[in-house]
Design an enzyme around this catalytic site. Structure first.
Site, PDB file in Angstrom:
ATOM      1  N   ARG A  50       0.810  -1.205   0.000  1.00 20.89           N
ATOM      2  CA  ARG A  50       0.000   0.000   0.000  1.00 20.89           C
ATOM      3  C   ARG A  50       0.856   1.273   0.000  1.00 20.89           C
ATOM      4  O   ARG A  50       0.691   2.160  -0.833  1.00 20.89           O
ATOM      5  CB  ARG A  50      -0.846  -0.042   1.271  1.00 20.89           C
ATOM      6  CG  ARG A  50      -1.939   0.926   1.403  1.00 20.89           C
ATOM      7  CD  ARG A  50      -2.652   0.602   2.710  1.00 20.89           C
ATOM      8  NE  ARG A  50      -2.992  -0.812   2.760  1.00 20.89           N
ATOM      9  CZ  ARG A  50      -4.135  -1.308   2.297  1.00 20.89           C
ATOM     10  NH1 ARG A  50      -5.031  -0.500   1.800  1.00 20.89           N
ATOM     11  NH2 ARG A  50      -4.379  -2.587   2.361  1.00 20.89           N
ATOM     12  N   THR A  51       1.798   1.323   0.920  1.00 25.19           N
ATOM     13  CA  THR A  51       2.650   2.509   1.039  1.00 25.19           C
ATOM     14  C   THR A  51       3.550   2.659  -0.188  1.00 25.19           C
ATOM     15  O   THR A  51       3.738   3.753  -0.714  1.00 25.19           O
ATOM     16  CB  THR A  51       3.520   2.407   2.311  1.00 25.19           C
ATOM     17  OG1 THR A  51       2.657   2.262   3.427  1.00 25.19           O
ATOM     18  CG2 THR A  51       4.379   3.643   2.500  1.00 25.19           C
ATOM     19  N   LYS A  79      22.427 -11.257   2.011  1.00 24.34           N
ATOM     20  CA  LYS A  79      23.804 -11.748   2.060  1.00 24.34           C
ATOM     21  C   LYS A  79      24.549 -11.164   3.253  1.00 24.34           C
ATOM     22  O   LYS A  79      25.736 -11.386   3.404  1.00 24.34           O
ATOM     23  CB  LYS A  79      24.554 -11.369   0.777  1.00 24.34           C
ATOM     24  CG  LYS A  79      23.989 -11.974  -0.488  1.00 24.34           C
ATOM     25  CD  LYS A  79      24.775 -11.473  -1.699  1.00 24.34           C
ATOM     26  CE  LYS A  79      24.060 -11.812  -2.987  1.00 24.34           C
ATOM     27  NZ  LYS A  79      24.560 -10.994  -4.093  1.00 24.34           N
ATOM     28  N   ARG A 100      11.496   1.934   3.771  1.00 23.37           N
ATOM     29  CA  ARG A 100      10.727   1.282   4.819  1.00 23.37           C
ATOM     30  C   ARG A 100      11.623   0.211   5.412  1.00 23.37           C
ATOM     31  O   ARG A 100      12.290  -0.517   4.672  1.00 23.37           O
ATOM     32  CB  ARG A 100       9.513   0.611   4.201  1.00 23.37           C
ATOM     33  CG  ARG A 100       8.803  -0.296   5.195  1.00 23.37           C
ATOM     34  CD  ARG A 100       7.487   0.229   5.433  1.00 23.37           C
ATOM     35  NE  ARG A 100       6.563  -0.547   6.142  1.00 23.37           N
ATOM     36  CZ  ARG A 100       5.334  -0.065   6.337  1.00 23.37           C
ATOM     37  NH1 ARG A 100       4.998   1.100   5.839  1.00 23.37           N
ATOM     38  NH2 ARG A 100       4.477  -0.749   7.014  1.00 23.37           N
ATOM     39  N   HIS A 128       6.015   6.924  11.021  1.00 20.90           N
ATOM     40  CA  HIS A 128       5.519   6.719   9.659  1.00 20.90           C
ATOM     41  C   HIS A 128       4.964   8.071   9.210  1.00 20.90           C
ATOM     42  O   HIS A 128       3.756   8.263   9.107  1.00 20.90           O
ATOM     43  CB  HIS A 128       4.431   5.633   9.695  1.00 20.90           C
ATOM     44  CG  HIS A 128       4.020   5.138   8.337  1.00 20.90           C
ATOM     45  ND1 HIS A 128       4.629   5.544   7.173  1.00 20.90           N
ATOM     46  CD2 HIS A 128       3.063   4.257   7.981  1.00 20.90           C
ATOM     47  CE1 HIS A 128       4.048   4.930   6.160  1.00 20.90           C
ATOM     48  NE2 HIS A 128       3.095   4.147   6.614  1.00 20.90           N
TER      49      HIS A 128
END
Lengths: 314, 156
Positions: A50-51, A79, A100, A128
């Site tokens: 969504r974001t 890795k 994010r 956020h």
């Protein structure tokens, strides 16, 4: 100066109003070539469709190009590459980095590693800011202003970062908050202390019914998630007490709007969707304009340039 | 100079860190990175003290510390006294002050904090000096000073 957006909690009233003003302009004219020649990186160390779609649409509609990854499983962080090295590498390519991350403080740290501005698209349970920005813009749009509003926060007030950020960002506007939550998920003490320090009025209750919410200007619903409960008996007992259904809206004020950060589970009955008070889908749409505002702001593109923009397409 | 003090040899120039609680001696050694110091260092452990019962002290020859370095000590022992020695005389006495921020000293208690998952220094802001409340610069979680765990020396 690094213009990264890590949190909105420390922004001035003027800056918040300015970002709302920018969002309005982008809603008026969404499609532009303002960012032609710019590259926006979207680094999603934790999936959030969504974001990510909202940010990528925001950048695309301004003419920027996008690089990035949607899932860390396909990147070198599996890795064992450090965040430091990933950010250094991407800084060679992009003009702005939207990131994010599942770890708290990751965006702040990234902003200290590079001169490329970082936009925090969520760092663990911490901040956020683009969600907060779209919440503020939605409140402003539906009420015509941000001042002296009665805002009812319902559901998970303990872990819900959106309600904490909203509470802090609203401090400039003399709000009255009403916290409606089960005991296990009530507003943490530190935020009540914050309210007292900032002279923000608040009331707390466990009851959620049509009389309790009759004076609301904004009803901000959040998910009550099963995994937040240590006592599952308690979850079973309270899960349906914070469910909003159409008949509870009979006494609501005409200006009242229902917000929800989405995705919803069962906390808003689908019979509410067609009620004129429902606003959560439009709220998500507003995220597009709020994110266009944030991207332009970190790239130092100001209101004058946006008002005199000759790259507008529609 | 009385006999008790004479047990630890005097220094001509340097710094004496006095009134260290004995249990905190090794933490002070670690915080000041004394293991890397090339000049003579004398350590007194479990000495008699009128004020504290037992105390420890450290004498570091030919070495002075910035206020910033010294103030980091307030995390482990807020009542330490510092004597600046020049030509065998105490020319200045200082108490440590709680600094506004702590760099690379305290470990963040939040396992999901970036500082516990990347090779990097922690930063804590001291948001309430009287009550000893710290706030992580990165994850923004608050921590009481008395509960704070120091970062392990290999990470300092």
């Amino acid at each position: 100066m690094n213009r990264s957006v890590i949190t909105l909690a420390n922004l001035s009233k003027e800056k918040i109003q300015y970002l709302i003003r920018l969002s309005e302009e982008f809603e008026r004219h969404t499609n532009r070539r303002l960012l032609e020649g710019k590259v926006v990186a979207t680094l999603f160390f934790e999936p959030s469709t969504r974001t990510r779609l909202s940010f990528e649409t925001a950048a695309n509609r301004l003419g920027a190009r996008i690089i990035g990854f949607t899932d860390p499983k396909v990147t070198s962080s599996t890795k064992g590459e450090t965040l430091h090295d990933t950010i250094k590498m991407v800084s060679n390519y992009a003009d702005v980095i939207v990131m994010r991350h599942f770890l708290e403080g990751a965006a702040q740290y990234a902003s200290e590693i590079t001169d490329v501005p970082i936009i925090n698209a969520g760092d663990g349970s911490n901040q956020h800011p683009s969600q907060t920005m779209l919440d503020l813009y939605s409140i402003y749009k539906t009420q015509g202003h941000l001042d002296n509003l009665h805002i009812y926060l319902v559901g998970d007030l303990k872990y819900g970062r959106t309600v904490h950020s909203l509470l802090m960002a609203m401090r400039h506007f003399n709000p009255t908050f009403h916290f409606i939550a089960p005991k296990e998920l009530e507003m943490p003490e530190e935020y009540k202390i914050y309210c007292e320090e900032q002279n923000i009025k608040y009331f707390e209750t466990r009851d959620f019914n049509e009389d309790v919410i009759a004076d609301a200007d904004i009803l901000y619903m959040t998910r009550v998630q099963r995994e937040r409960f240590t006592d599952l008996m308690e979850y079973e007992r309270v899960k349906d007490s914070y469910l909003l259904c159409n008949q509870m809206l009979r006494k609501a004020k005409s200006n009242m709007k229902i917000l929800h950060p989405l995705p919803r589970l069962n906390e808003i009955n689908i019979d509410v969707d067609s009620n004129p008070h429902a606003y959560y889908f439009e709220q998500a749409h507003n995220g597009l304009f709020a994110r266009q505002a944030l991207i332009c702001d970190v790239l130092n593109i100001g209101l004058d340039q946006i008002l005199n923009d000759n790259t507008i397409i529609d | 100079m009385n006999k008790e003090e004479l047990k630890v040899s005097a220094i001509q120039n340097g710094t004496v860190i006095d009134h260290i609680p004995s249990s905190k001696l090794l933490a002070v050694v670690a915080l000041l990175h004394l293991e890397n110091i090339k000049t003579p260092v004398t350590v007194g452990y479990n000495l008699k003290s009128k004020k504290m019962g037992k105390k420890s002290l450290i004498k570091i020859a030919d070495r002075y510390f910035t206020d910033e370095e010294i103030n980091q000590l307030s995390v482990v022992s807020p009542n330490v006294t510092l004597c600046i020695i020049k030509d065998y005389d105490v020319v200045e006495k200082k108490q440590v002050q709680m600094p506004d921020s702590l760099h690379g000293i305290v470990q963040c208690p939040n396992p999901k904090c970036i500082t516990n998952n990347e090779p990097m220094k922690t930063i804590f802001h001291v948001i309430n000096k009287e009550k000893g409340v710290l706030k992580c610069h990165y994850c923004e979680k608050e921590e009481k000073l008395e509960k704070a765990r120091l970062v392990s020396p290999s990470n300092v």
